[in-house]
Design a protein around this motif. Structure first.
Motif, short mmCIF file in Angstrom:
data_model
loop_
_atom_site.label_atom_id
_atom_site.label_comp_id
_atom_site.label_asym_id
_atom_site.label_seq_id
_atom_site.Cartn_x
_atom_site.Cartn_y
_atom_site.Cartn_z
N ALA A 94 -34.73 -31.25 60.48
CA ALA A 94 -34.92 -32.78 59.97
C ALA A 94 -33.94 -33.00 58.79
CB ALA A 94 -36.40 -32.92 59.59
N ILE A 95 -33.74 -31.68 57.68
CA ILE A 95 -33.21 -32.24 56.72
C ILE A 95 -31.58 -32.23 56.96
CG2 ILE A 95 -32.09 -30.88 54.55
CD1 ILE A 95 -34.90 -32.39 54.37
N GLN A 96 -31.20 -31.56 58.04
CA GLN A 96 -29.72 -31.64 58.62
C GLN A 96 -29.65 -33.07 59.00
OE1 GLN A 96 -28.97 -28.36 61.30
NE2 GLN A 96 -27.70 -27.23 59.71
N ARG A 97 -30.61 -33.37 60.14
CA ARG A 97 -30.42 -34.83 60.68
C ARG A 97 -30.57 -36.04 59.21
NH1 ARG A 97 -33.67 -32.40 64.37
NH2 ARG A 97 -35.75 -33.02 63.41
N LEU A 98 -31.24 -35.88 58.37
CA LEU A 98 -31.31 -36.76 57.35
C LEU A 98 -29.68 -36.90 56.62
CD1 LEU A 98 -32.74 -38.60 55.38
CD2 LEU A 98 -33.46 -36.73 54.04
N GLN A 99 -29.37 -35.68 56.36
CA GLN A 99 -28.11 -35.64 55.87
C GLN A 99 -26.76 -36.30 56.55
OE1 GLN A 99 -28.13 -31.52 54.91
NE2 GLN A 99 -28.28 -31.67 52.73
N PHE A 100 -26.83 -36.01 57.88
CA PHE A 100 -25.91 -36.57 58.63
C PHE A 100 -26.23 -38.03 58.73
CE2 PHE A 100 -24.90 -38.23 63.08
CZ PHE A 100 -23.90 -37.81 63.00
N ALA A 101 -27.44 -38.58 58.85
CA ALA A 101 -27.88 -39.85 58.50
C ALA A 101 -27.23 -40.75 57.60
CB ALA A 101 -29.28 -40.22 58.86
N PHE A 102 -27.34 -39.83 56.31
CA PHE A 102 -26.75 -40.29 55.08
C PHE A 102 -25.31 -40.71 55.28
CE2 PHE A 102 -30.62 -40.95 52.87
CZ PHE A 102 -30.61 -41.58 51.83
N ARG A 103 -24.49 -39.52 55.96
CA ARG A 103 -23.07 -39.69 55.81
C ARG A 103 -22.51 -40.53 57.09
NH1 ARG A 103 -23.95 -34.11 55.92
NH2 ARG A 103 -23.37 -33.84 58.11
N ARG A 104 -23.66 -40.79 58.07
CA ARG A 104 -23.03 -41.60 59.19
C ARG A 104 -23.86 -43.00 59.43
NH1 ARG A 104 -18.78 -40.01 62.65
NH2 ARG A 104 -20.13 -41.16 64.11
N MET A 105 -24.34 -43.61 58.27
CA MET A 105 -25.09 -44.84 58.70
C MET A 105 -24.05 -45.87 59.13
SD MET A 105 -28.16 -44.63 57.98
CE MET A 105 -28.64 -46.25 57.62
#
Length: 149
Positions: A94-105
């Motif tokens: 979940a933390i990896q997906r959150l970091q990805f979401a922050f980079r790729r919004m």
């Protein structure tokens, strides 16, 4: 004669709700359409905040909105309702997906709203139950209107 001490009650605070450490899918009533549409986010409490470089003393909500992600305190997000908690086993993902979401919004689209993003982070797949319900109700209404003609 006794001098009456001045009493300062500013130290009294409303007791805060305490959540166990973890990652949560949350929602609040939308400010645009109260009691009709919900706004979703991801709340992180405790040690994961420290690992992400934030203070772990106060829960943070990661608000995955179309204008760009932001970090807010619970009080800024509104009255929250916890819909679920990520199991400890799945927290690193979940933390990896959150970091990805922050980079790729990207920009908001009907297929990628705040509920999609928050559910993708916490559950591993993006979906919007309120959008699905709205489309179903809209389809039924359209069918009823068209079948009367």
């Amino acid at each position: 004669m006794f001098a009456s001490p001045q009493v300062n009650f500013t130290w009294l605070e409303r007791p805060a709700i305490r959540y166990p450490d973890g990652i949560y899918l949350i929602r609040t009533t939308s400010q645009t359409f109260p009691n009709l549409i919900y706004h979703f986010g991801v709340m992180i409490v405790g040690s994961w905040l420290g690992r992400l470089g934030y203070s772990d003393l106060h829960p943070l909500i990661f608000d995955l909105i179309d204008s760009g992600p932001r970090r807010v305190f619970c009080e800024e997000f509104g009255s929250i309702e916890v819909l679920g908690q990520v199991s400890q086993r799945h927290e690193p993902d979940a933390i990896q997906r959150l970091q990805f979401a922050f980079r790729r919004m990207g920009n908001w689209t009907i297929e990628n709203n705040c509920e999609h993003r928050a559910r993708h982070v916490t559950e591993g797949h993006g979906q919007s139950l309120q959008l699905q319900t709205g489309l179903l109700v809209g389809g039924v209404l359209a069918f009823c209107i068209l079948s009367d003609n």
